[in-house]
Write a protein that holds these residues in place. Structure first.
Motif, PDB file in Angstrom:
ATOM      1  N   VAL A  61      -0.801  92.501 -25.954  1.00  0.00           N
ATOM      2  CA  VAL A  61      -1.407  92.110 -24.316  1.00  0.00           C
ATOM      3  C   VAL A  61      -1.336  93.380 -23.690  1.00  0.00           C
ATOM      4  O   VAL A  61      -2.367  93.857 -22.873  1.00  0.00           O
ATOM      5  CB  VAL A  61      -0.506  91.101 -23.917  1.00  0.00           C
ATOM      6  CG1 VAL A  61      -0.687  90.966 -22.396  1.00  0.00           C
ATOM      7  CG2 VAL A  61      -0.667  89.949 -24.420  1.00  0.00           C
ATOM      8  N   SER A 100      -2.011  86.801 -18.206  1.00  0.00           N
ATOM      9  CA  SER A 100      -0.641  86.928 -18.950  1.00  0.00           C
ATOM     10  C   SER A 100       0.196  86.007 -18.641  1.00  0.00           C
ATOM     11  O   SER A 100       0.309  85.250 -17.520  1.00  0.00           O
ATOM     12  CB  SER A 100      -0.152  88.432 -18.786  1.00  0.00           C
ATOM     13  OG  SER A 100       0.200  88.505 -17.319  1.00  0.00           O
ATOM     14  N   THR A 104       5.208  87.668 -20.264  1.00  0.00           N
ATOM     15  CA  THR A 104       4.675  88.906 -20.672  1.00  0.00           C
ATOM     16  C   THR A 104       4.860  90.016 -19.589  1.00  0.00           C
ATOM     17  O   THR A 104       4.551  89.863 -18.490  1.00  0.00           O
ATOM     18  CB  THR A 104       3.130  88.868 -20.917  1.00  0.00           C
ATOM     19  OG1 THR A 104       2.965  88.147 -21.958  1.00  0.00           O
ATOM     20  CG2 THR A 104       2.402  89.985 -21.298  1.00  0.00           C
TER      21      THR A 104
END
Length: 398
Positions: A61, A100, A104
């Motif tokens: 990510v 996200s 995260t």
């Protein structure tokens, strides 16, 4: 107890361990202890794999977010983002899901370049010899030399060189220039054919002059073509005369309109130095139309065939004897006059030899004739030779 384990696992495991220590454990107790231990190991392994997977997801990510900030997002993901942005723009009621997950962490990547402190400056100096060597070596490794070496111009062939020389000097002696082609001259013929059939008149003439000297029977057709061109006719006709047989050479003499070229062809006929070629030459001397050119040809020849002409003074044909006498009388050589005088004294072709002496321009011939007119045995022969000379319509020299 480690995080993630069941709170009763250790107490249960201690209880089972105590049962297995004392007294002597039964087999089923040992089996239950082994099963419990395997269950604990599997649960810890699953927890470890889960943590690793979570860490990998976070890295992916973060990488995607950094790529998007730099404008290098992969095409498939970028396309999906553009589609989502389009849908949101068309329908404001639709809101985008967060990019996200809450778990995260958001990573801020700074792209600012630190500015130069005030008063900061860079002092430079010229590279020393060692540094220049290192820099040039590194540069040559990083940038290979792509420049192609200059192609050297091919050397001109001997034919091209000779053609160029003759073009620059049209009056050059080709025989002297042929020193450039002394090795296997015949192999240059095809190259000369190409030049002779080209568009440049000067180069065609040069090629014709060379072919007329070194050409073989293979060049006959090319030389015949060149005779039809006024610029190359003279050179080509001489080449044909050199290569032609005796009948063809005679035909060239009779068809040639230029007097100087006719004389050159007659000199070629004399230069064959055979009995047949001399007989054919004497036929031209006997022909009033070609007689002047034939006599001039013999008189201007560097090395005439004197012996063969003297032999024809004894020919059974009167026309050949008189033609030979006329040709010999035009040769400006004192030695020939002396040989003719000896023939008169020996009685060999006496009257024709006297005709030759009457035509000779040498002092030796004049002196011998004066003595012969005072000789009782020769005076009648001299008078008969003078009458015969008048009949030939040739002006008498003496």
């Amino acid at each position: 107890m480690k995080s993630g384990e069941h709170p009763n696992d250790e107490s249960e495991f201690d209880r089972l361990l105590g049962q297995a220590r004392w007294p002597e454990p039964r087999g089923e107790q040992i089996a239950r202890l082994g099963e419990r231990w395997q269950a604990i190991v599997r649960r810890r392994r699953h927890l470890m794999y889960g943590a690793l997977a979570m860490a990998a997801s976070v890295l992916v990510v973060v990488g995607l977010l950094a790529s998007r900030d730099r404008g290098t997002l992969p095409a498939t993901i970028a396309g999906a983002d553009r589609t989502a942005d389009t849908v949101t723009a068309e329908n404001p009621a639709v809101t985008q899901a967060p990019r996200s997950t809450p778990s995260t962490p958001q990573v801020a990547i700074s792209t600012d370049i630190p500015s130069k402190p005030a008063g900061w400056s860079v002092e430079s100096r010229d590279a020393n010899l060692y540094e220049r060597v290192l820099l040039s070596s590194a540069s040559s490794r990083r940038k290979p030399n792509r420049q192609q070496p200059a192609k050297a111009e091919p050397d001109k062939s001997p034919v091209e060189e000779l053609v160029a020389v003759i073009v620059r000097d049209p009056v050059a002696d080709v025989e002297v220039r042929l020193v450039l082609l002394q090795r296997d001259l015949a192999r240059y013929e095809p190259a000369l054919w190409d030049v002779a059939r080209g568009a440049d008149a000067e180069r065609r003439l040069a090629a014709a002059r060379i072919l007329s000297r070194i050409g073989t029977a293979r060049s006959l057709s090319v030389l015949a073509e060149l005779t039809n061109d006024s610029a190359t006719h003279a050179a080509a006709i001489l080449g044909l005369g050199r290569l032609a047989g005796l009948p063809d050479l005679m035909r060239l003499v009779t068809l040639e309109p230029d007097a100087e070229l006719r004389r050159e062809l007659l000199r070629m006929l004399l230069a064959r130095r055979t009995e047949e070629s001399i007989r054919l030459y004497l036929d031209f001397v006997n022909e009033p139309r070609f007689r002047p050119d034939a006599l001039v040809a013999a008189a201007t020849m560097t090395d005439p065939p004197v012996d063969l002409l003297l032999a024809f003074l004894e020919s059974p044909q009167k026309s050949l004897r008189l033609s030979a006498a006329q040709a010999l009388g035009r040769l400006p050589d004192a030695e020939i006059a002396e040989r003719l005088s000896e023939s008169v004294l020996r009685g060999i072709g006496r009257q024709e030899a006297l005709v030759a002496l009457l035509l000779s321009p040498t002092a030796q011939a004049a002196g011998f004739l004066n003595q012969a007119r005072q000789n009782l045995y020769l005076v009648a022969s001299v008078q008969a030779a003078e009458q015969q000379l008048h009949a030939l319509t040739i002006p008498e020299r003496r």
